[in-house]
Write a protein that holds these residues in place. Structure first.
Motif, PDB file in Angstrom:
ATOM      1  N   ASP A  47       0.830  -1.201   0.000  1.00 24.69           N
ATOM      2  CA  ASP A  47       0.000   0.000   0.000  1.00 24.69           C
ATOM      3  C   ASP A  47       0.862   1.247   0.000  1.00 24.69           C
TER       4      ASP A  47
ATOM      5  N   ASN B  25       1.985   1.822  -3.289  1.00 24.50           N
ATOM      6  CA  ASN B  25       0.918   2.358  -4.137  1.00 24.50           C
ATOM      7  C   ASN B  25       0.733   3.847  -3.931  1.00 24.50           C
TER       8      ASN B  25
ATOM      9  N   ARG C 127      -1.831  -2.823  -9.116  1.00 29.50           N
ATOM     10  CA  ARG C 127      -2.833  -3.502  -8.318  1.00 29.50           C
ATOM     11  C   ARG C 127      -3.565  -4.515  -9.174  1.00 29.50           C
TER      12      ARG C 127
END
Length: 420
Positions: A136, A139, A146
């Motif tokens: 995460d 990201n 993803r």
DNA sequence: AAGCTAGACAACCGCGTTCCG
DNA sequence: TCGGAACGCGGTTGTCTAGCT
């Protein structure tokens, strides 16, 4: 500069560990007079302690209904699950564990459970895998790709609807059980007309409605407690009701899983291995998917009388359940867990016979270590060492005091609710 | 045997909430 | 309604023990 509390500012007051004599005094006093005003109790009981310290000692250690044995597997499961759901609300978690105090739970979490989760690669704060947290983070920085947006959205939707559904089911629970607790009739759903069993159906139905996307966070459960005037949200649901809602939904999930032929028993060898190399022993039956209090009580009673039975279903628990993965986890982690998340009845061994156990827990051999009564920390897993010893209270009170207590208050040492 | 360290848990601290006069 | 006392709670610290070097 903050002024110290009046009760604790007196230099003449003792601090630190309690002695057996002090314990005996407070026990003798409370036995006769109950727990009234704590600030006056130390004086009346002849203690050089502040009232706050006395209250803490009583609540955390001396209360006859406390369970001084080591935590059972079921209790640990409960703690982890509830922590995943509501965070470090130790007092609320402790309420689900008969005989345990918030301090007990908190300490056990800090010393054992948090470490266990970390060793399994699970962040004990977020209940997510460390790998996912790192992903995460990547990201956020525009890094890793993803999974497909469609699958991610679908999963997120189901989780989001679940968070909403928890509230809905909680309202159902509230309206079913409190009848008039909610002043706003707008929130009295039709489901209140359904029989209790239907709540499961309703909850399962809710879980299939993906039209709303809401993030599932701890706020979904605790954000509207209304504490400190911060409860802006119109639905000020009591946290205990929310817990009941969690229970209902987890029951629904279990029922749905059962209907679909799925079981979650021992389905996570990896996690089990991480927990110590073997599945948890099935120390008691916790197979309840019962939906009524009566059934739960019956189940509890049954399990309370058996420590190990070959016929009881294995513990329906997987450490994967404790992961709170979101959209792209894809590893089977779900919230709520698929298996039975009964919040109230899993501790049968503690409840019906709990008072006797707790009374006996800290007395007897090893019960007087460190110069403080009851600090046995023997951790006898089977509790066998406690079965026939005299009670914890008896161990503290001397002969005369004991006689007086039993003469004056024969119910005291048998009724854990005596003081409340 | 002494020193060190980690684990376990009892107890304390500070702050927010509730109660009561 | 207000202010102080009491209570409850979560975080943190202190103390003791067991195990290791």
């Amino acid at each position: 500069m903050v002024r110290p509390p009046a009760c604790c500012g007196n230099a003449n007051l003792r601090r630190g560990l309690w002695t057996p004599e002090e314990d005996a005094k407070i026990l003798a006093y409370v036995s006769k007079h109950g727990t009234g005003n704590w600030t006056s109790i130390p004086k009346k009981a002849g203690l050089r302690r502040c009232g706050k310290s006395c209250r803490l000692r009583w609540n955390n250690y001396l209360r006859p209904d406390l369970n001084h044995e080591s935590f059972t597997q079921q209790e640990e499961e409960m703690i982890v699950r509830l922590h995943a759901a509501i965070g470090s609300r130790w007092s609320i978690i402790a309420q689900q564990l008969p005989g345990r105090t918030d301090n007990d739970v908190k300490n056990h979490w800090n010393t054992k459970l948090r470490k266990k989760l970390s060793e399994m690669g699970i962040d004990p704060v977020t209940h997510k895998p460390f790998s996912q947290i790192l992903a995460d983070y990547g990201n956020i920085n525009g890094g890793l790709s993803r999974p497909s947006a469609a699958s991610a959205a679908a999963t997120r939707s189901s989780i989001g609807s679940l968070s909403r559904d928890l509230k809905n089911v909680a309202h159902l629970f509230v309206s079913n059980n409190n009848n008039n607790n909610h002043p706003d009739k707008h929130h009295q759903h039709n489901y209140s007309s359904l029989p209790p069993q239907s709540s499961i159906t309703a909850a399962a139905h809710f879980m299939e409605q993906p039209e709303e996307i809401l993030p599932i966070t701890t706020e979904c459960f605790v954000g509207n407690k209304g504490e400190g005037g911060g409860g802006e949200e119109e639905e000020s649901m009591d946290l205990m009701d929310q817990l009941q809602a969690i229970k209902l939904v987890t029951e629904a999930a279990a029922a749905a899983a059962a209907a679909g032929g799925e079981t979650n028993y021992y389905n996570d060898d990896e996690g089990m291995a991480a927990m110590g190399g073997s599945p948890f022993p099935s120390s008691s039956s916790s197979s309840s998917t019962c939906s009524t209090a009566a059934a739960a009580a019956a189940e509890m009673k049954k399990s309370a009388t058996t420590t190990t039975t070959a016929t009881t279903p294995p513990l329906s628990f997987s450490w994967r359940d404790f992961l709170l993965e979101d959209d792209d986890a894809g590893g089977g982690a779900q919230f709520p867990p698929e298996n039975d998340g009964d919040l109230n009845v899993n501790n049968g061994e503690l409840s019906s016979s709990g008072e006797q156990q707790s009374l006996a827990a800290a007395a007897g051999e090893g019960g007087m270590s460190r110069g403080v009564i009851g600090c046995s920390n023997s951790g006898s897993a089977d509790g066998g060492g406690y079965a026939n010893v005299s009670s914890f209270v008896e161990a503290i009170l001397n002969e005369d005091e004991r006689r007086d207590v039993f003469l004056d208050f024969p119910n005291l040492l048998q009724d854990p609710t005596y003081y409340h």
